[in-house]
Design an enzyme around this catalytic site. Structure first.
Site, PDB file in Angstrom:
ATOM      1  N   CYS A   1       0.839  -1.196   0.000  1.00 46.35           N
ATOM      2  CA  CYS A   1       0.000   0.000   0.000  1.00 46.35           C
ATOM      3  C   CYS A   1       0.885   1.262   0.000  1.00 46.35           C
ATOM      4  O   CYS A   1       1.675   1.441  -0.913  1.00 46.35           O
ATOM      5  CB  CYS A   1      -0.985  -0.042   1.165  1.00 46.35           C
ATOM      6  SG  CYS A   1      -2.334   1.167   1.011  1.00 46.35           S
TER       7      CYS A   1
ATOM      8  N   HIS B   1      -3.782  -4.666  -1.162  1.00 52.49           N
ATOM      9  CA  HIS B   1      -3.567  -5.314   0.133  1.00 52.49           C
ATOM     10  C   HIS B   1      -3.608  -6.826  -0.038  1.00 52.49           C
ATOM     11  O   HIS B   1      -4.698  -7.411  -0.107  1.00 52.49           O
ATOM     12  CB  HIS B   1      -4.651  -4.891   1.119  1.00 52.49           C
ATOM     13  CG  HIS B   1      -4.532  -3.492   1.595  1.00 52.49           C
ATOM     14  ND1 HIS B   1      -3.790  -3.137   2.706  1.00 52.49           N
ATOM     15  CD2 HIS B   1      -5.043  -2.337   1.105  1.00 52.49           C
ATOM     16  CE1 HIS B   1      -3.865  -1.832   2.891  1.00 52.49           C
ATOM     17  NE2 HIS B   1      -4.615  -1.322   1.917  1.00 52.49           N
TER      18      HIS B   1
ATOM     19  N   GLU C   1      -3.033  -9.048   2.126  1.00 52.59           N
ATOM     20  CA  GLU C   1      -3.619  -9.656   3.328  1.00 52.59           C
ATOM     21  C   GLU C   1      -5.148  -9.609   3.316  1.00 52.59           C
ATOM     22  O   GLU C   1      -5.800 -10.281   4.112  1.00 52.59           O
ATOM     23  CB  GLU C   1      -3.070  -8.985   4.594  1.00 52.59           C
ATOM     24  CG  GLU C   1      -3.654  -7.626   4.927  1.00 52.59           C
ATOM     25  CD  GLU C   1      -3.066  -6.468   4.134  1.00 52.59           C
ATOM     26  OE1 GLU C   1      -3.393  -5.317   4.467  1.00 52.59           O
ATOM     27  OE2 GLU C   1      -2.277  -6.718   3.197  1.00 52.59           O
TER      28      GLU C   1
END
Length: 213
Positions: A82, A193, A195
């Site tokens: 990010c 992202h 994750e």
């Protein structure tokens, strides 16, 4: 074997750490301890919020010099996420203009306030949600991930790289083509992202853990 998620006070640190723990048996630590960062086998540089605050906190925690040194050495793999991707480039338009780490060439631009697509449909800023990522060049971190796979984004600014060789993934939003995966040597960085990107994101993290540049 340790993966250090660099904690300078900004970023989705524990979500990143949990996702890494899901794909590896290596020890994952969230830390701002210089010795633990230096001793780690892999590094993750996250980032979230305004880039002025991210760069400011990197300075305040006295980690900027260490991160710069580790980038210059390229002795261990590093993953930027990010705003962590944006910070690795030269300069951002955000907050009136902010100098970044300058490890990779290119600028960070803001999406136009009046974003429209080719059909003149208004596009929201920030760009938030799932979008396709086009694999611009081959890279070990793309292994097992389909071209035009979906990843999750939340951003109002995007990287515009200066060197094509450093661009590994792009996303089209409105009439803008954002360079959402960039890399150089042992460093790879993404605007999205991983994750939060389900199977594809976890596979990218797994590839990072196994990457031997």
């Amino acid at each position: 074997m340790t993966i250090a998620v660099i904690d300078y006070g900004m970023g989705n640190l524990h979500s990143v750490a949990k996702a890494l723990e899901h794909v590896t048996h290596e020890h994952v630590v969230v830390t701002r301890d210089a010795r633990r960062i230096q001793g780690a086998t892999r590094l993750v540089l996250p980032g979230q919020g305004a880039i002025r605050d991210c760069m400011g906190e990197l300075e305040r925690t006295e980690l900027r010099g260490l991160v710069q040194e580790l980038l210059d050495q390229q002795a261990k793999p590093l993953l930027g996420i990010c705003v962590g991707q944006q910070m690795l480039h030269e300069r951002s338009e955000e907050n009136g203009g902010i100098d970044c780490l300058g490890f990779m060439s290119g600028q960070v631009r803001r999406f136009p306030a009046d974003m429209r697509d080719d059909m003149e449909h208004r596009q929201k800023v920030p760009h938030m949600g799932w979008n396709l990522v086009r694999q611009h060049h081959e890279h070990p971190l793309w292994q097992g991930i389909d071209d035009l796979e979906h990843f999750y984004f939340v951003h109002s600014y995007y990287v515009e790289a200066s060197e094509d060789a450093q661009v590994f993934g792009t996303t089209d939003y409105g009439r803008v083509t954002a360079h959402v995966a960039t890399g150089r040597d042992a460093t790879f960085a993404v605007q999205f992202h991983p994750e939060k990107s389900s199977r594809a994101g976890l596979r990218l993290l797994e590839n990072f853990v196994q990457w031997m540049p």
